[in-house]
Design a protein around this motif. Structure first.
Motif, PDB file in Angstrom:
ATOM      1  N   GLN A  36       0.817  -1.219   0.000  1.00 51.24           N
ATOM      2  CA  GLN A  36       0.000   0.000   0.000  1.00 51.24           C
ATOM      3  C   GLN A  36       0.854   1.274   0.000  1.00 51.24           C
ATOM      4  OE1 GLN A  36      -2.565   0.967   3.257  1.00 51.24           O
ATOM      5  NE2 GLN A  36      -1.366  -0.157   4.779  1.00 51.24           N
ATOM      6  N   GLU A  37       2.092   1.170   0.519  1.00 50.07           N
ATOM      7  CA  GLU A  37       2.981   2.345   0.513  1.00 50.07           C
ATOM      8  C   GLU A  37       3.460   2.690  -0.901  1.00 50.07           C
ATOM      9  OE1 GLU A  37       3.996  -0.557   2.290  1.00 50.07           O
ATOM     10  OE2 GLU A  37       2.739   0.078   3.957  1.00 50.07           O
ATOM     11  N   GLN A  38       3.292   1.774  -1.845  1.00 49.45           N
ATOM     12  CA  GLN A  38       3.793   2.017  -3.210  1.00 49.45           C
ATOM     13  C   GLN A  38       2.778   2.744  -4.098  1.00 49.45           C
ATOM     14  OE1 GLN A  38       4.879  -2.169  -3.978  1.00 49.45           O
ATOM     15  NE2 GLN A  38       6.995  -1.499  -4.209  1.00 49.45           N
ATOM     16  N   ALA A  57      17.405   6.105  -2.603  1.00 48.50           N
ATOM     17  CA  ALA A  57      16.581   7.001  -1.771  1.00 48.50           C
ATOM     18  C   ALA A  57      16.094   6.236  -0.537  1.00 48.50           C
ATOM     19  CB  ALA A  57      15.402   7.524  -2.586  1.00 48.50           C
ATOM     20  N   THR A  58      16.112   6.907   0.608  1.00 57.15           N
ATOM     21  CA  THR A  58      15.690   6.266   1.862  1.00 57.15           C
ATOM     22  C   THR A  58      14.162   6.354   1.984  1.00 57.15           C
ATOM     23  OG1 THR A  58      15.759   8.342   3.081  1.00 57.15           O
ATOM     24  CG2 THR A  58      17.817   7.059   2.980  1.00 57.15           C
ATOM     25  N   PRO A  59      13.575   5.577   2.890  1.00 57.33           N
ATOM     26  CA  PRO A  59      12.131   5.702   3.115  1.00 57.33           C
ATOM     27  C   PRO A  59      11.729   7.144   3.447  1.00 57.33           C
ATOM     28  CG  PRO A  59      12.947   3.720   4.181  1.00 57.33           C
ATOM     29  CD  PRO A  59      14.155   4.444   3.662  1.00 57.33           C
ATOM     30  N   GLN A  60      12.578   7.831   4.218  1.00 55.13           N
ATOM     31  CA  GLN A  60      12.278   9.230   4.554  1.00 55.13           C
ATOM     32  C   GLN A  60      12.335  10.123   3.303  1.00 55.13           C
ATOM     33  OE1 GLN A  60      15.068  10.997   7.233  1.00 55.13           O
ATOM     34  NE2 GLN A  60      13.481  12.085   8.375  1.00 55.13           N
ATOM     35  N   ASP A  61      13.313   9.864   2.431  1.00 54.69           N
ATOM     36  CA  ASP A  61      13.370  10.597   1.162  1.00 54.69           C
ATOM     37  C   ASP A  61      12.060  10.394   0.392  1.00 54.69           C
ATOM     38  OD1 ASP A  61      16.032  11.408   1.539  1.00 54.69           O
ATOM     39  OD2 ASP A  61      16.857   9.717   0.407  1.00 54.69           O
ATOM     40  N   VAL A  90       9.088   9.679   1.466  1.00 57.46           N
ATOM     41  CA  VAL A  90       7.955  10.411   2.058  1.00 57.46           C
ATOM     42  C   VAL A  90       7.972  11.854   1.560  1.00 57.46           C
ATOM     43  CG1 VAL A  90       7.006  11.335   4.215  1.00 57.46           C
ATOM     44  CG2 VAL A  90       7.751   8.937   4.086  1.00 57.46           C
ATOM     45  N   ARG A  91       9.167  12.472   1.599  1.00 59.27           N
ATOM     46  CA  ARG A  91       9.268  13.869   1.151  1.00 59.27           C
ATOM     47  C   ARG A  91       8.994  13.981  -0.347  1.00 59.27           C
ATOM     48  NH1 ARG A  91      13.833  14.838   5.196  1.00 59.27           N
ATOM     49  NH2 ARG A  91      15.130  13.668   3.764  1.00 59.27           N
ATOM     50  N   ILE A  92       9.572  13.061  -1.122  1.00 56.45           N
ATOM     51  CA  ILE A  92       9.389  13.101  -2.587  1.00 56.45           C
ATOM     52  C   ILE A  92       7.906  13.041  -2.932  1.00 56.45           C
ATOM     53  CG2 ILE A  92       9.647  11.698  -4.692  1.00 56.45           C
ATOM     54  CD1 ILE A  92      12.476  10.924  -3.634  1.00 56.45           C
ATOM     55  N   HIS A  93       7.189  12.063  -2.396  1.00 54.83           N
ATOM     56  CA  HIS A  93       5.790  11.887  -2.822  1.00 54.83           C
ATOM     57  C   HIS A  93       4.880  12.962  -2.236  1.00 54.83           C
ATOM     58  CE1 HIS A  93       6.648   8.497  -5.272  1.00 54.83           C
ATOM     59  NE2 HIS A  93       7.362   7.974  -4.284  1.00 54.83           N
TER      60      HIS A  93
END
Ligand code: NAP
Length: 325
Positions: free
Chosen positions: A102-104, A270-274, A276-279
């Motif tokens: 679901q995160e994708q 890219a990290t998971p945090q990256d 979050v910011r990207i999307h």
């Protein structure tokens, strides 16, 4: 459902349309009915076998857009019927259905078409990661997008303008330069012309540019170093060449004299945090109209081989190539 499958690595013809089983989501997963699939150069590198090889057979692709068709237990971010764009998948996106965590999946507003949604993740995610997380770009700085007419370049131009940068973009054809100008670049140059590097210096009053997004480093990196302002940053996004071995000679003194940085990047890091910011930024940009993916060509899913030829570097890029299942 129908899906493109790769059984062996090689020429574009290894992309075969086949009938495969329908997908069912497990806990935390969703199935997306695909309306459009984005085609990226990296999928041609994987298909040809010059990149790390996934186990065969497999369905390629990480970009796409569609409608949520089924959700597994515990899914709370999206519901059946939602329009979404994909940022990777578990099953591959060159297909009528894709299975995702679901995160994708991310919301795709009505402002954007499915084809535009399929042109978001790799191009805009890469441009965002390169510009802000790697290149530390700031409002008021000058951005040089070296290769601005393709998927990542157009994204870089739009993101730079939305952030309040002065943007100089390049393309090698009149049509490409027109496109780059329409995306908001204040200055557009021809990277196949003899004098374009001098023009960059003229446009910046000899100061140079603060950030370069480089699409073809094996050709341009040495020239880029001479274009940088003090503390300028070149972000290497693309590097092509025979058997993927593109090399180039540079003069490190050019970087030394400017306290300049050469930063390589790949979206895969890219990290998971990256993410979050990207999307968060991309969803907002699509909604407020500052991000408008450009579609160059739409082809039926069955013509995946032709789509790979189109993005292989043989032709000119005028936005994204998208497959329609
Ligand atoms: P694309 O749509 O095919 O665009 C290629 C771009 O390169 C076009 O704007 C093209 O301009 C330009 N170009 C051609 N010759 C050039 C030159 N001598 N100098 C400067 N630019 C030149 O490809 P894309 O999807 O935007 O991807 C661009 C590159 O980044 C590819 O190599 C791709 O593999 C790479 N990439 C890397 C990442 C990563 O994570 N690092 C992610 C995505 C893509 P004209 O057609 O006008 O000549």
């Amino acid at each position: 459902m129908k899906a493109i499958r790769i059984h062996e690595f090689g020429e574009p013809e290894v992309l075969q349309l086949e009938e495969v089983a329908d997908l069912t989501p497990e806990a935390g997963q969703v199935v997306v009915r695909m309306h459009a699939v984005g085609v990226n150069p990296v999928e041609t590198y994987i298909r040809s076998g010059i990149y790390p090889k996934p186990p065969t057979p497999f369905t390629p692709g990480s970009d796409g857009a569609g409608v949520i068709e089924a959700v597994g237990e515990g899914v709370d971010r999206v519901a059946v019927g939602d329009r979404v764009y994909l940022a990777g998948s578990l099953s591959g996106t060159y297909a009528e259905q894709a299975l995702c965590k679901q995160e994708q999946v991310h919301p795709l507003g009505e402002q954007a078409s499915f084809a535009q949604g399929a042109a978001v993740f790799v191009p805009y995610g890469t441009a965002y990661q390169a510009l802000f997380h790697c290149g530390h770009a700031s409002p008021g700085e000058t951005l040089f997008v070296h290769g601005a007419s393709g998927g990542v370049g157009i994204a870089g131009v739009q993101l730079g303008r939305a952030a309040g940068m002065t943007v100089i973009g390049t393309a090698s054809t009149e049509r490409g330069r027109q496109l780059v100008s329409e995306q908001g670049a204040q200055h557009v140059l021809d990277h196949s012309a003899a004098s374009y590097l001098e023009d960059v210096q003229t446009l910046t009053d000899g100061r140079g540019v603060d950030v370069i997004l480089e699409m073809l480093a094996n050709v341009n990196l040495a020239k880029d170093l001479d274009l940088l302002a003090l503390r300028g940053r070149v972000v290497v996004i693309g590097n092509r060449g025979e058997k993927n071995q593109g090399t180039i000679e540079i003069n490190p003194r050019a970087a030394m004299m400017r306290d300049a940085s050469i930063i390589g990047m790949t979206l895969r890091n890219a990290t998971p945090q990256d993410h979050v910011r990207i999307h968060s930024a991309l969803v907002a940009g699509l909604a407020n109209g500052t991000l408008r993916p450009v579609i160059g060509q739409e082809l039926p899913l069955a013509e995946a081989a032709q789509a790979h030829r189109a993005v292989s570097g043989a032709g000119k890029a005028y936005g994204k190539v998208v497959l329609i299942p």
